[in-house]
Scaffold this motif. Structure first.
Motif, PDB file in Angstrom:
ATOM      1  N   GLY A 109       3.598   8.736  -0.268  1.00 51.60           N
ATOM      2  CA  GLY A 109       4.304   8.052   0.809  1.00 51.60           C
ATOM      3  C   GLY A 109       5.106   6.885   0.253  1.00 51.60           C
ATOM      4  O   GLY A 109       5.177   6.667  -0.958  1.00 51.60           O
ATOM      5  N   ASP A 110       5.696   6.133   1.136  1.00 47.86           N
ATOM      6  CA  ASP A 110       6.481   4.962   0.737  1.00 47.86           C
ATOM      7  C   ASP A 110       5.556   3.777   0.511  1.00 47.86           C
ATOM      8  O   ASP A 110       4.474   3.690   1.090  1.00 47.86           O
ATOM      9  CB  ASP A 110       7.487   4.597   1.831  1.00 47.86           C
ATOM     10  CG  ASP A 110       8.515   5.684   2.066  1.00 47.86           C
ATOM     11  OD1 ASP A 110       8.877   6.377   1.096  1.00 47.86           O
ATOM     12  OD2 ASP A 110       8.931   5.837   3.232  1.00 47.86           O
ATOM     13  N   TRP A 111       6.024   2.820  -0.317  1.00 44.67           N
ATOM     14  CA  TRP A 111       5.313   1.552  -0.463  1.00 44.67           C
ATOM     15  C   TRP A 111       5.586   0.733   0.784  1.00 44.67           C
ATOM     16  O   TRP A 111       6.734   0.548   1.187  1.00 44.67           O
ATOM     17  CB  TRP A 111       5.795   0.793  -1.701  1.00 44.67           C
ATOM     18  CG  TRP A 111       5.229   1.325  -2.970  1.00 44.67           C
ATOM     19  CD1 TRP A 111       5.868   2.071  -3.911  1.00 44.67           C
ATOM     20  CD2 TRP A 111       3.895   1.136  -3.454  1.00 44.67           C
ATOM     21  NE1 TRP A 111       5.020   2.368  -4.946  1.00 44.67           N
ATOM     22  CE2 TRP A 111       3.794   1.803  -4.692  1.00 44.67           C
ATOM     23  CE3 TRP A 111       2.775   0.485  -2.972  1.00 44.67           C
ATOM     24  CZ2 TRP A 111       2.626   1.826  -5.442  1.00 44.67           C
ATOM     25  CZ3 TRP A 111       1.612   0.509  -3.709  1.00 44.67           C
ATOM     26  CH2 TRP A 111       1.542   1.172  -4.933  1.00 44.67           C
ATOM     27  N   ASN A 112       4.543   0.239   1.409  1.00 45.68           N
ATOM     28  CA  ASN A 112       4.653  -0.577   2.614  1.00 45.68           C
ATOM     29  C   ASN A 112       3.940  -1.904   2.389  1.00 45.68           C
ATOM     30  O   ASN A 112       2.856  -1.933   1.807  1.00 45.68           O
ATOM     31  CB  ASN A 112       4.004   0.134   3.800  1.00 45.68           C
ATOM     32  CG  ASN A 112       4.688   1.426   4.141  1.00 45.68           C
ATOM     33  OD1 ASN A 112       5.786   1.416   4.678  1.00 45.68           O
ATOM     34  ND2 ASN A 112       4.064   2.549   3.816  1.00 45.68           N
ATOM     35  N   TYR A 113       4.549  -2.968   2.891  1.00 42.62           N
ATOM     36  CA  TYR A 113       3.903  -4.275   2.803  1.00 42.62           C
ATOM     37  C   TYR A 113       2.812  -4.394   3.854  1.00 42.62           C
ATOM     38  O   TYR A 113       3.044  -4.121   5.032  1.00 42.62           O
ATOM     39  CB  TYR A 113       4.908  -5.410   3.012  1.00 42.62           C
ATOM     40  CG  TYR A 113       5.651  -5.792   1.763  1.00 42.62           C
ATOM     41  CD1 TYR A 113       5.041  -6.576   0.792  1.00 42.62           C
ATOM     42  CD2 TYR A 113       6.955  -5.377   1.557  1.00 42.62           C
ATOM     43  CE1 TYR A 113       5.715  -6.932  -0.350  1.00 42.62           C
ATOM     44  CE2 TYR A 113       7.639  -5.729   0.402  1.00 42.62           C
ATOM     45  CZ  TYR A 113       7.009  -6.507  -0.537  1.00 42.62           C
ATOM     46  OH  TYR A 113       7.682  -6.858  -1.676  1.00 42.62           O
ATOM     47  N   VAL A 114       1.627  -4.799   3.431  1.00 41.95           N
ATOM     48  CA  VAL A 114       0.555  -5.181   4.340  1.00 41.95           C
ATOM     49  C   VAL A 114       0.692  -6.683   4.598  1.00 41.95           C
ATOM     50  O   VAL A 114       0.707  -7.135   5.735  1.00 41.95           O
ATOM     51  CB  VAL A 114      -0.821  -4.834   3.742  1.00 41.95           C
ATOM     52  CG1 VAL A 114      -1.937  -5.389   4.602  1.00 41.95           C
ATOM     53  CG2 VAL A 114      -0.969  -3.335   3.573  1.00 41.95           C
ATOM     54  N   ILE A 123       0.849  -1.188   0.000  1.00 38.92           N
ATOM     55  CA  ILE A 123       0.000   0.000   0.000  1.00 38.92           C
ATOM     56  C   ILE A 123       0.887   1.242   0.000  1.00 38.92           C
ATOM     57  O   ILE A 123       1.967   1.242   0.597  1.00 38.92           O
ATOM     58  CB  ILE A 123      -0.962   0.023   1.208  1.00 38.92           C
ATOM     59  CG1 ILE A 123      -1.967   1.168   1.069  1.00 38.92           C
ATOM     60  CG2 ILE A 123      -0.215   0.098   2.511  1.00 38.92           C
ATOM     61  CD1 ILE A 123      -3.119   1.087   2.040  1.00 38.92           C
ATOM     62  N   ARG A 124       0.419   2.276  -0.720  1.00 40.55           N
ATOM     63  CA  ARG A 124       1.075   3.584  -0.700  1.00 40.55           C
ATOM     64  C   ARG A 124      -0.025   4.629  -0.517  1.00 40.55           C
ATOM     65  O   ARG A 124      -1.010   4.627  -1.251  1.00 40.55           O
ATOM     66  CB  ARG A 124       1.848   3.853  -1.988  1.00 40.55           C
ATOM     67  CG  ARG A 124       2.475   5.246  -2.002  1.00 40.55           C
ATOM     68  CD  ARG A 124       3.424   5.459  -3.128  1.00 40.55           C
ATOM     69  NE  ARG A 124       2.725   5.449  -4.404  1.00 40.55           N
ATOM     70  CZ  ARG A 124       3.352   5.610  -5.571  1.00 40.55           C
ATOM     71  NH1 ARG A 124       4.651   5.752  -5.621  1.00 40.55           N
ATOM     72  NH2 ARG A 124       2.666   5.608  -6.690  1.00 40.55           N
TER      73      ARG A 124
END
Length: 178
Positions: free
Chosen positions: A169-174, A153-154
């Protein structure tokens, strides 16, 4: 201006859960026999803290909050991974990602925007799901997909038409593949 710290999480991936389910299949079969009442007297429950309903119910894992670069938009929520048996020792996954998108800059005409990328491990490709919210407060969302092993998610901001993204924002792993 106070900066809100970002939190990254490394959660179990769907692939790891499938491997774990494959490894505990004999235990689940033993528990099913114990709770069916046919072998309860002959074979005691090996772990009294585990019940038959717990082995069939998917667990929920929280994620977020994740923020846009200027902290004016955020997203947080949870996800579940459901294992669907399709054969001897084989499973499919059904992932349900849900959460809320918060817009803290609605008075300026800017919208909160979340991009979800879901990786389909059988097709070996990413699919996208975009969520936009221009009003005050929160918008709830939910995405369900089968055969997913990673979700990113970004959170960003966009104009009211969703054509231009900024403050990405940064790409973050869900759901993490590792």
């Amino acid at each position: 201006m106070t900066t809100i710290p970002r939190r990254t999480t490394n959660l179990r991936s769907a692939r790891n859960i499938v491997a774990l389910a494959t490894a505990i299949t004999p235990l689940a079969a033993l528990l099913a026999v114990n709770f069916a009442g046919t072998a309860t007297a002959a074979t005691p429950n090996p772990d009294p803290t585990v019940t038959a309903t717990e082995t069939n119910t998917p667990s929920e894992y929280p994620w977020g909050p994740f923020y846009a670069k200027n902290n004016k938009a955020s997203a947080q929520g949870g996800y579940t991974v459901d294992l669907i048996p399709v054969g001897k020792g084989k499973y499919r996954t059904k992932v349900w990602v849900h959460g809320k998108l918060t817009n803290l800059d609605h008075g300026s005409g800017k919208c909160a925007y979340a991009e979800l990328k879901l990786h389909l491990f059988k097709a070996k490709r990413w699919v996208w799901q975009d969520i936009k919210w221009c009003g005050a407060g929160d918008k709830e969302f939910a995405v369900r997909k089968r055969d997913v092993d990673a979700v990113k998610i970004r959170v960003s901001q966009s104009d009211k038409w969703g054509r231009h993204l900024f403050n990405k924002g940064d790409w973050n792993y869900v759901v993490s593949p590792e």
